[in-house]
Write a protein that holds these residues in place. Structure first.
Motif, PDB file in Angstrom:
ATOM      1  N   TYR A  16      83.694 -44.611 -14.900  1.00 34.36           N
ATOM      2  CA  TYR A  16      84.211 -44.422 -16.252  1.00 34.36           C
ATOM      3  C   TYR A  16      85.397 -43.469 -16.240  1.00 34.36           C
ATOM      4  CZ  TYR A  16      81.792 -39.956 -17.499  1.00 34.36           C
ATOM      5  OH  TYR A  16      81.354 -38.665 -17.596  1.00 34.36           O
ATOM      6  N   GLY A 113      87.328 -39.881 -20.037  1.00 38.81           N
ATOM      7  CA  GLY A 113      86.178 -39.028 -19.720  1.00 38.81           C
ATOM      8  C   GLY A 113      86.456 -37.993 -18.649  1.00 38.81           C
ATOM      9  N   PRO A 178      79.580 -45.164 -13.853  1.00 42.28           N
ATOM     10  CA  PRO A 178      79.325 -45.822 -15.143  1.00 42.28           C
ATOM     11  C   PRO A 178      77.870 -45.611 -15.541  1.00 42.28           C
ATOM     12  CG  PRO A 178      80.556 -47.277 -13.692  1.00 42.28           C
ATOM     13  CD  PRO A 178      80.115 -46.093 -12.854  1.00 42.28           C
ATOM     14  N   GLU A 181      77.833 -41.186 -18.591  1.00 40.25           N
ATOM     15  CA  GLU A 181      78.539 -40.490 -19.664  1.00 40.25           C
ATOM     16  C   GLU A 181      77.546 -39.757 -20.555  1.00 40.25           C
ATOM     17  OE1 GLU A 181      78.549 -43.739 -19.024  1.00 40.25           O
ATOM     18  OE2 GLU A 181      80.514 -44.642 -19.308  1.00 40.25           O
TER      19      GLU A 181
END
Length: 186
Positions: A16, A113, A178, A181
């Motif tokens: 991410y 991110g 991924p 987060e």
């Protein structure tokens, strides 16, 4: 003279947040106080940065690391000439000029991110409005010494010792997986 080789051969991870080892880069540690510092850096086309700041001039930059220490960033091929210019400009003054290019590893983190990934690893407030382009911090990334700066929105550079490059890459890649987060700073 041998050819420069990056610590991890340009290893990259696309989670991410994109994490990439980007070396080799030219880096010089300059330790000096007082008279002559402005002139020495001006010989390289660089100003003296303020506390916890990094300033860029083209492909060169200088980061404040402590009250008497600066990290100079420049193309790898220009390091020897820059070291000689700094030594000449500071002759007769108490100083240290050291080429640390081959002792460091450099990582770039890109993506919305990136602040969050760094916040998971470093005891620094990376919140928007607190940590912005031009800011630099010496800190720790988990258990290792690092310097971090924001070069532009959603892009950070992290420098660490070459000996821990694989550890730092694995750390950042794990934190950027991924699904990991947490929604910080959004």
């Amino acid at each position: 003279m041998s050819e420069a080789v990056s610590a991890l051969g340009g290893l990259a991870f696309d989670g991410y947040v994109q994490v990439a080892e980007t070396g080799p880069h030219g880096m010089i540690v300059l330790r000096s106080k007082g008279d002559g510092l402005e002139g020495a850096l001006a010989a390289l086309g660089l100003p003296v940065p303020g506390q916890r700041r990094i300033v860029q001039a083209g492909e060169r930059a200088v980061a404040w690391m402590s009250p008497d220490e600066y990290l100079i960033w420049l193309p790898y091929a220009e390091v020897a000439e820059a070291v000689a210019a700094l030594e000449a400009a500071l002759a007769g003054r108490h100083h240290l000029v050291a080429n640390v290019s081959d002792a460091r590893a450099v990582f770039t983190l890109r993506g919305t991110g990136a602040r969050e990934v760094l916040a998971k690893a470093c005891p620094v407030d990376f919140a928007p409005g607190v940590f912005e382009p031009g800011e630099v911090r010496r800190t720790r990334a988990a258990q290792v010494a690092a310097a971090v700066w924001m070069s532009e929105d959603e892009t950070f550079t992290l420098v660490c010792f070459r000996s821990v490059a694989r550890y730092v890459f694995d750390l950042l890649s794990t934190l950027a997986r991924p699904g990991s987060e947490v929604g910080l700073y959004r």
